[in-house]
Design an enzyme around this catalytic site. Sequence first.
Site, PDB file in Angstrom:
ATOM      1  N   LYS A  42       0.844  -1.187   0.000  1.00  0.00           N
ATOM      2  CA  LYS A  42       0.000   0.000   0.000  1.00  0.00           C
ATOM      3  C   LYS A  42       0.879   1.237   0.000  1.00  0.00           C
ATOM      4  O   LYS A  42       1.960   1.240   0.597  1.00  0.00           O
ATOM      5  CB  LYS A  42      -0.897   0.030   1.248  1.00  0.00           C
ATOM      6  CG  LYS A  42      -1.686   1.328   1.418  1.00  0.00           C
ATOM      7  CD  LYS A  42      -2.371   1.412   2.774  1.00  0.00           C
ATOM      8  CE  LYS A  42      -2.975   2.782   2.992  1.00  0.00           C
ATOM      9  NZ  LYS A  42      -3.635   2.920   4.302  1.00  0.00           N
ATOM     10  N   GLU A  89      -8.588  12.321  12.597  1.00  0.00           N
ATOM     11  CA  GLU A  89      -7.775  11.178  13.046  1.00  0.00           C
ATOM     12  C   GLU A  89      -6.881  11.545  14.223  1.00  0.00           C
ATOM     13  O   GLU A  89      -5.973  12.374  14.102  1.00  0.00           O
ATOM     14  CB  GLU A  89      -6.911  10.656  11.890  1.00  0.00           C
ATOM     15  CG  GLU A  89      -6.138   9.400  12.265  1.00  0.00           C
ATOM     16  CD  GLU A  89      -5.686   8.606  11.056  1.00  0.00           C
ATOM     17  OE1 GLU A  89      -5.037   7.570  11.250  1.00  0.00           O
ATOM     18  OE2 GLU A  89      -5.990   9.022   9.926  1.00  0.00           O
TER      19      GLU A  89
END
Length: 396
Positions: A158, A203
């Site tokens: 990723k 976040e």
Amino acid sequence: MLIPLLDARHPLLWIRKGQGMAGIGEALRLEFTGPNRFSDACEAWRQVAAAATVVDPLNSPGTGLIAFGAFAFSAQSRLSSVIIVPSLVIGKRDGVFWLTRVTVQGAEVQTDHPVPPAATGFGPEYRISLLPGAAKPDTYRAAVEEAVSRINHGDLEKVVLARDLVGRLPDDADLRRVIFDLALGYPDCWTFAVDGLIGSSPETLVRVDHGTVSARVLAGTISRGRDAEADHDQAVALATSAKDLDEHRFAVASVMNALGPHSRTLATSEIPFTLKLPNLWHLASDVEGALSDGSTSLDLIASLHPTAAVAGTPTQDALQLIERLEPFDRGRYAGPVGWVGADGDGEWAVALRCAQVDAGGTITAYAGAGIVSESDPEHELIETKMKFRPMVEAFG
């Protein structure tokens, strides 16, 4: 509301759901660069805290000696990482207001109940268009295509690729207007302003509070639906998306691996939940545990950054690919932003949904997307457009 108390061009703020701290002035400013920026900041802050005389009868998170901080994403960034101790802090938490005064000469810090400075009205309204910067849409699609090819060849699992939008502030622009819109529109996010870095991040990178460590991991995104039924369908689609679940799994594993050496009781749920924001759904997981080694919040951001949610997996391979494919310096985008207290406790978010305003008034906003083997370039471009929305609307 704390925002009207801020400096119009140099705001310092950390707020969520109307609670947090506003800073005025700079009693102390420390800057750090390079690969040792986190460890250097940890050591410098320990020395500052040890030298300070603190009078804090409230003894609550955010009272006493604190500093606001923002760190560059990359060790190669041209933009410095910074820790700023305000001359004055006005705070609000759980219905309690406080004021902290800092005197540098005597290294004195005093918290008490406030007689705050007078709020001032916002300056003239303005509207700014943010336009594609170094990473044009075609450039971004091509970068995603190359990343997917590298992933399918087994080079990595990723990578998070970002793009930029740019604009310019009028000379008399009052940044408090933008911050107010962000705080009002995204109350469940951390709205922050530190040394020209402004935004509203969903976040939580890490929170340390009296021996407890916690974090919220976000990875996996889909737009909100146009009505209640479509919105529900979007949330279900996200929760069952193999691509997004894979992306989320990498991000959670990254955080658990980073925090594991610091906590013997670290735990997270097996299945992520869907987190609703005004413009997006996210896959989210909360992580929590008791610290077992006395680490401070600054120690932990050094261990955590960069997570798979903003870099990729494996980390070093992802960082190398980011350096090659992104045609700009991320600066403090996707780096830690937040605050730290004299005892090392603090709250830090990942600097997302944000823009950096430089001394000349140039605005650079950033948004990224996690690229895995199933990623489609056009879909990832659309995801960045959704993530740009908070800053585009706040400035426009």
